[in-house]
Design a protein around this motif. Structure first.
Motif, PDB file in Angstrom:
ATOM      1  N   ALA A  85       2.856 -12.128  12.952  1.00 34.65           N
ATOM      2  CA  ALA A  85       1.957 -13.193  13.690  1.00 34.65           C
ATOM      3  C   ALA A  85       1.760 -14.463  12.963  1.00 34.65           C
ATOM      4  CB  ALA A  85       0.680 -12.569  14.050  1.00 34.65           C
ATOM      5  N   GLY A  86       2.273 -14.372  11.525  1.00 36.36           N
ATOM      6  CA  GLY A  86       2.446 -15.684  10.903  1.00 36.36           C
ATOM      7  C   GLY A  86       1.020 -15.752   9.896  1.00 36.36           C
ATOM      8  N   GLN A  87       0.407 -14.610   9.680  1.00 34.82           N
ATOM      9  CA  GLN A  87      -0.957 -14.649   9.189  1.00 34.82           C
ATOM     10  C   GLN A  87      -0.724 -14.112   7.736  1.00 34.82           C
ATOM     11  OE1 GLN A  87      -3.178 -12.035  11.556  1.00 34.82           O
ATOM     12  NE2 GLN A  87      -3.423 -13.536  13.380  1.00 34.82           N
ATOM     13  N   VAL A  88       0.560 -13.548   7.191  1.00 36.01           N
ATOM     14  CA  VAL A  88       1.055 -13.449   5.897  1.00 36.01           C
ATOM     15  C   VAL A  88       2.206 -13.949   5.453  1.00 36.01           C
ATOM     16  CG1 VAL A  88       1.398 -11.561   4.300  1.00 36.01           C
ATOM     17  CG2 VAL A  88      -0.362 -11.251   6.100  1.00 36.01           C
ATOM     18  N   ALA A  89       2.246 -14.760   4.590  1.00 36.99           N
ATOM     19  CA  ALA A  89       3.620 -15.591   4.267  1.00 36.99           C
ATOM     20  C   ALA A  89       4.746 -14.576   3.703  1.00 36.99           C
ATOM     21  CB  ALA A  89       3.172 -16.706   3.413  1.00 36.99           C
ATOM     22  N   MET A  90       4.420 -13.577   2.904  1.00 38.94           N
ATOM     23  CA  MET A  90       5.125 -13.026   2.155  1.00 38.94           C
ATOM     24  C   MET A  90       4.938 -11.242   2.061  1.00 38.94           C
ATOM     25  SD  MET A  90       6.241 -15.290  -1.276  1.00 38.94           S
ATOM     26  CE  MET A  90       4.736 -15.409  -1.833  1.00 38.94           C
ATOM     27  N   ILE A  91       5.859 -10.544   2.188  1.00 37.36           N
ATOM     28  CA  ILE A  91       5.677  -8.954   2.012  1.00 37.36           C
ATOM     29  C   ILE A  91       6.851  -8.396   1.449  1.00 37.36           C
ATOM     30  CG2 ILE A  91       3.838  -8.976   3.990  1.00 37.36           C
ATOM     31  CD1 ILE A  91       6.390  -7.666   5.772  1.00 37.36           C
ATOM     32  N   SER A  92       6.639  -7.271   0.869  1.00 33.80           N
ATOM     33  CA  SER A  92       7.655  -6.666   0.387  1.00 33.80           C
ATOM     34  C   SER A  92       8.036  -5.369   1.167  1.00 33.80           C
ATOM     35  CB  SER A  92       7.303  -5.889  -1.133  1.00 33.80           C
ATOM     36  OG  SER A  92       6.797  -6.877  -1.956  1.00 33.80           O
ATOM     37  N   ASN A 151       0.659  -1.327  -0.198  1.00 32.88           N
ATOM     38  CA  ASN A 151      -0.094   0.057  -0.103  1.00 32.88           C
ATOM     39  C   ASN A 151       0.860   1.326  -0.026  1.00 32.88           C
ATOM     40  OD1 ASN A 151       1.069   0.140   2.579  1.00 32.88           O
ATOM     41  ND2 ASN A 151      -0.792   0.610   3.366  1.00 32.88           N
ATOM     42  N   GLN A 152       2.269   1.025  -0.029  1.00 32.94           N
ATOM     43  CA  GLN A 152       3.128   2.375   0.022  1.00 32.94           C
ATOM     44  C   GLN A 152       3.949   2.387  -1.125  1.00 32.94           C
ATOM     45  OE1 GLN A 152       5.059   2.966   3.581  1.00 32.94           O
ATOM     46  NE2 GLN A 152       3.538   2.544   4.930  1.00 32.94           N
ATOM     47  N   ASN A 153       4.439   3.430  -1.846  1.00 29.96           N
ATOM     48  CA  ASN A 153       5.099   4.092  -2.925  1.00 29.96           C
ATOM     49  C   ASN A 153       6.295   3.113  -3.041  1.00 29.96           C
ATOM     50  OD1 ASN A 153       5.351   5.398  -5.253  1.00 29.96           O
ATOM     51  ND2 ASN A 153       7.149   6.381  -4.176  1.00 29.96           N
ATOM     52  N   PHE A 154       7.165   3.270  -2.101  1.00 34.81           N
ATOM     53  CA  PHE A 154       8.221   2.581  -2.017  1.00 34.81           C
ATOM     54  C   PHE A 154       8.311   1.016  -2.372  1.00 34.81           C
ATOM     55  CE2 PHE A 154      12.419   1.514   0.487  1.00 34.81           C
ATOM     56  CZ  PHE A 154      12.972   1.825  -0.598  1.00 34.81           C
ATOM     57  N   PHE A 155       7.329   0.313  -1.575  1.00 32.45           N
ATOM     58  CA  PHE A 155       7.094  -1.020  -1.482  1.00 32.45           C
ATOM     59  C   PHE A 155       6.825  -1.465  -2.943  1.00 32.45           C
ATOM     60  CE2 PHE A 155       5.723  -0.708   3.088  1.00 32.45           C
ATOM     61  CZ  PHE A 155       6.712   0.024   3.578  1.00 32.45           C
ATOM     62  N   ILE A 156       6.201  -0.619  -3.705  1.00 30.95           N
ATOM     63  CA  ILE A 156       5.504  -1.091  -4.996  1.00 30.95           C
ATOM     64  C   ILE A 156       6.527  -1.025  -6.180  1.00 30.95           C
ATOM     65  CG2 ILE A 156       3.719  -0.832  -6.752  1.00 30.95           C
ATOM     66  CD1 ILE A 156       2.053   1.036  -4.375  1.00 30.95           C
ATOM     67  N   SER A 165      -4.209 -11.818  -1.457  1.00 31.11           N
ATOM     68  CA  SER A 165      -3.907 -10.655  -0.638  1.00 31.11           C
ATOM     69  C   SER A 165      -4.950  -9.927  -0.380  1.00 31.11           C
ATOM     70  CB  SER A 165      -2.742  -9.785  -1.352  1.00 31.11           C
ATOM     71  OG  SER A 165      -2.656  -8.530  -0.859  1.00 31.11           O
ATOM     72  N   PRO A 166      -5.229  -9.167   0.696  1.00 34.96           N
ATOM     73  CA  PRO A 166      -6.400  -8.187   0.782  1.00 34.96           C
ATOM     74  C   PRO A 166      -6.227  -7.060  -0.068  1.00 34.96           C
ATOM     75  CG  PRO A 166      -5.028  -8.154   2.634  1.00 34.96           C
ATOM     76  CD  PRO A 166      -4.363  -9.171   1.751  1.00 34.96           C
ATOM     77  N   ILE A 167      -7.150  -6.305  -0.199  1.00 38.44           N
ATOM     78  CA  ILE A 167      -7.142  -5.034  -0.875  1.00 38.44           C
ATOM     79  C   ILE A 167      -6.104  -4.109  -0.027  1.00 38.44           C
ATOM     80  CG2 ILE A 167      -8.555  -2.952  -1.472  1.00 38.44           C
ATOM     81  CD1 ILE A 167     -10.686  -4.663  -1.814  1.00 38.44           C
ATOM     82  N   PRO A 168      -5.317  -3.502  -0.371  1.00 40.01           N
ATOM     83  CA  PRO A 168      -4.330  -2.514   0.205  1.00 40.01           C
ATOM     84  C   PRO A 168      -5.366  -1.574   0.957  1.00 40.01           C
ATOM     85  CG  PRO A 168      -3.713  -2.955  -2.007  1.00 40.01           C
ATOM     86  CD  PRO A 168      -4.826  -3.469  -1.803  1.00 40.01           C
ATOM     87  N   GLY A 169      -5.183  -1.285   2.255  1.00 39.23           N
ATOM     88  CA  GLY A 169      -5.655  -0.403   2.860  1.00 39.23           C
ATOM     89  C   GLY A 169      -4.708   0.683   3.548  1.00 39.23           C
ATOM     90  N   ALA A 170      -5.301   1.381   4.529  1.00 37.27           N
ATOM     91  CA  ALA A 170      -4.412   2.507   5.011  1.00 37.27           C
ATOM     92  C   ALA A 170      -3.234   2.025   5.916  1.00 37.27           C
ATOM     93  CB  ALA A 170      -5.352   3.618   5.989  1.00 37.27           C
ATOM     94  N   GLU A 171      -3.418   0.788   6.480  1.00 36.97           N
ATOM     95  CA  GLU A 171      -2.419  -0.076   7.378  1.00 36.97           C
ATOM     96  C   GLU A 171      -1.829  -1.083   6.611  1.00 36.97           C
ATOM     97  OE1 GLU A 171      -1.967   1.261  10.483  1.00 36.97           O
ATOM     98  OE2 GLU A 171      -3.777   2.902   9.923  1.00 36.97           O
ATOM     99  N   THR A 172      -0.512  -1.125   7.123  1.00 36.69           N
ATOM    100  CA  THR A 172       0.287  -2.210   6.473  1.00 36.69           C
ATOM    101  C   THR A 172       0.108  -3.462   7.311  1.00 36.69           C
ATOM    102  OG1 THR A 172       2.272  -1.671   7.771  1.00 36.69           O
ATOM    103  CG2 THR A 172       2.114  -0.595   5.909  1.00 36.69           C
ATOM    104  N   LEU A 173       0.771  -4.479   6.763  1.00 37.82           N
ATOM    105  CA  LEU A 173       0.240  -6.021   7.460  1.00 37.82           C
ATOM    106  C   LEU A 173       1.482  -6.419   8.064  1.00 37.82           C
ATOM    107  CD1 LEU A 173      -2.172  -7.798   4.641  1.00 37.82           C
ATOM    108  CD2 LEU A 173      -2.564  -6.068   6.670  1.00 37.82           C
ATOM    109  N   ASP A 174       2.241  -5.591   8.540  1.00 36.50           N
ATOM    110  CA  ASP A 174       3.591  -5.801   9.214  1.00 36.50           C
ATOM    111  C   ASP A 174       3.335  -6.800  10.575  1.00 36.50           C
ATOM    112  OD1 ASP A 174       4.412  -3.638   7.508  1.00 36.50           O
ATOM    113  OD2 ASP A 174       6.245  -3.879   8.731  1.00 36.50           O
ATOM    114  N   ASN A 175       2.332  -6.483  11.212  1.00 35.62           N
ATOM    115  CA  ASN A 175       1.748  -7.155  12.584  1.00 35.62           C
ATOM    116  C   ASN A 175       1.183  -8.515  12.089  1.00 35.62           C
ATOM    117  OD1 ASN A 175       2.557  -5.124  14.218  1.00 35.62           O
ATOM    118  ND2 ASN A 175       0.318  -4.175  14.302  1.00 35.62           N
ATOM    119  N   GLN A 176       0.595  -8.558  11.232  1.00 33.06           N
ATOM    120  CA  GLN A 176       0.045  -9.749  10.568  1.00 33.06           C
ATOM    121  C   GLN A 176       1.236 -10.721   9.919  1.00 33.06           C
ATOM    122  OE1 GLN A 176      -1.285  -6.701  10.072  1.00 33.06           O
ATOM    123  NE2 GLN A 176      -3.508  -6.908   9.980  1.00 33.06           N
ATOM    124  N   PHE A 177       2.128 -10.156   9.343  1.00 31.35           N
ATOM    125  CA  PHE A 177       3.430 -11.021   8.904  1.00 31.35           C
ATOM    126  C   PHE A 177       3.946 -11.628  10.158  1.00 31.35           C
ATOM    127  CE2 PHE A 177       7.912 -11.231   7.870  1.00 31.35           C
ATOM    128  CZ  PHE A 177       7.930 -11.935   7.083  1.00 31.35           C
TER     129      PHE A 177
END
Length: 428
Positions: free
Chosen positions: A267-274, A205-210, A253-265
């Protein structure tokens, strides 16, 4: 003197030095000069710890100089940081030394806020430990305005335990978009009701990550010299469609929202993030069995680079003291501490080669291996406008509120209007 607020931490360097127990640093003798320096910078716990240590060493040489530190976590993006810093200069409350990032370089340099540091760099042979490209990217119209510190290139950060549980092989060098897609599908888990309990990936959901998604497809949101939109390139639409399909076709993946999914990553709820290397400190805290992979390729192997740096305000009344502080803030000791804590890849190769830095994640060596094919995050002087225009349309396209055809066309027009305004503002 310690004063803490939600976004800022003000620390007296004199108090820090009392218990630092560190060496003299780069100064040869103790100075009796009395002054106060204001440092405006950015980061989290890892960055602050390294800064505090650097100030402790600085105060061994300058015991009567107080350094007031204001640190911004950049929780709302670099565009807001630009607005904040410009406001400080406009109101006459500018700091002496600024820690900032490449996204802001042109915005600040085009307005002549910082001292040229060419002679300072030439006089300090220790700066040869930095990759020359960092100084090139920290220059504006022939003047070096920024002394580099840590940098980040976006990698695919992945949870090895989740890969093992799913029986999926870890990513290999040179993997493709389609291989990534199949991997994300295999790592997505649904419960008995059909609801996703584990996502394979977080579409950013952030410019740099995309940016790596565009670069690996041989394109970008802006043209090569950051002077105009490139949103009408068919490869831009192709890239956006791929990300849209990960969400709406594959359901990984969920639709990108205002918050990032760092906490979910974590917690083992997301397998891969950029993300960049800064995520290491939280992965360690949360005992996440994490590793990194180079982003998948469509046309070529590619990722984005962004880096931090220090600059000295032209308005600083004690420029020589500010330079002495910058030497400590960019020293190998500081870079080693921040890198090992997870504050970014050290700009100094010597600090990035330490055993502690390379110990985690297991493929930490890939950070430096990607350096030859990184592309700087597009950072024109109107970055704060460019970022907001792009993200507004990007999130609308990813959510389906705006078609990719309409979103790219409208974003293209708005971006070029912004560049036209910038040209007028700068007298071009």
């Amino acid at each position: 003197m310690i004063r803490i607020s939600r976004r800022n931490l003000l620390v007296s360097s004199a108090a820090l030095a009392a218990g630092a127990g560190l060496g003299l640093g780069r100064a040869a003798a103790q100075s009796d000069v009395t002054a106060t320096l204001k440092l405006q910078t950015f980061g989290g716990d890892a960055e602050l710890a390294g800064i505090n240590s650097a100030i402790g060493r600085f105060n061994k040489a300058y015991p009567n100089v107080t350094v007031e530190v204001s640190i911004d976590p950049i929780s709302t993006g670099w565009g807001d940081y630009v607005t904040k810093v410009l406001g400080q200069f406009t109101s006459g409350s500018a700091a002496d030394v600024y820690g900032t990032a490449i996204e802001t370089f042109q915005a600040f340099s085009a307005r002549g806020l910082f001292l040229p540091l060419n002679d300072f760099v030439a006089a300090n042979s220790g700066f040869s430990d930095f990759a020359p490209s960092l100084f090139e990217q920290g220059s504006y119209k022939g003047n070096i305005n920024y002394i580099p510190i840590g940098w980040n290139n976006i990698m695919i950060n992945y949870n090895r335990d989740l890969f093992d549980k799913a029986g999926v092989a870890y990513p290999a060098r040179g993997w493709t978009w389609e291989q990534f897609r199949e991997t994300a599908k295999a790592l997505t888990v649904k419960n008995g009701s059909g609801n996703v309990s584990q996502f394979g990936y977080e579409v950013p959901n952030q410019n740099f990550f995309i940016q790596p998604w565009f670069f690996s497809n041989g394109t970008g949101v802006l043209n090569a010299d950051w002077t105009a939109s490139n949103m009408l390139d068919p490869k831009v639409a192709e890239t956006l469609q791929f990300l849209y399909d990960l969400i709406h076709v594959d359901g990984v993946s969920p639709i990108p929202g205002a918050e990032t999914l760092d906490n979910q990553f974590m917690a083992g709820q997301v397998a891969m993030i950029s993300r960049g290397q800064w995520i290491v400190q939280n992965a360690k805290k949360n005992n996440v069995n994490m590793d990194i992979a180079i982003p998948p390729m469509k046309e070529r192997e590619a990722t984005v680079i962004g880096f931090g740096a220090y600059a000295i305000a032209k308005s600083a009344p004690n420029a020589d003291l500010a330079k002495a502080l910058v030497l400590e803030l960019t020293s190998e000791e500081t870079q080693r501490e921040q890198g090992e804590r997870g504050g970014g890849v050290p700009g100094r190769k010597s600090a990035a080669s330490s055993e502690a830095f390379l110990a985690f994640p297991p493929s930490a060596f890939l950070y430096y291996e990607t350096l030859p094919f990184t592309t700087a995050v597009p950072s024109p002087a109107n970055f704060q406008e460019v970022e907001k225009i792009f993200i507004r349309h990007y999130t609308a396209m990813m959510s389906g509120q705006e078609s990719i055809a309409d979103g790219t066309k409208t974003a293209d027009a708005e971006l070029n209007e912004s560049f036209a305004r910038l040209k007028q503002q700068l007298g071009g």
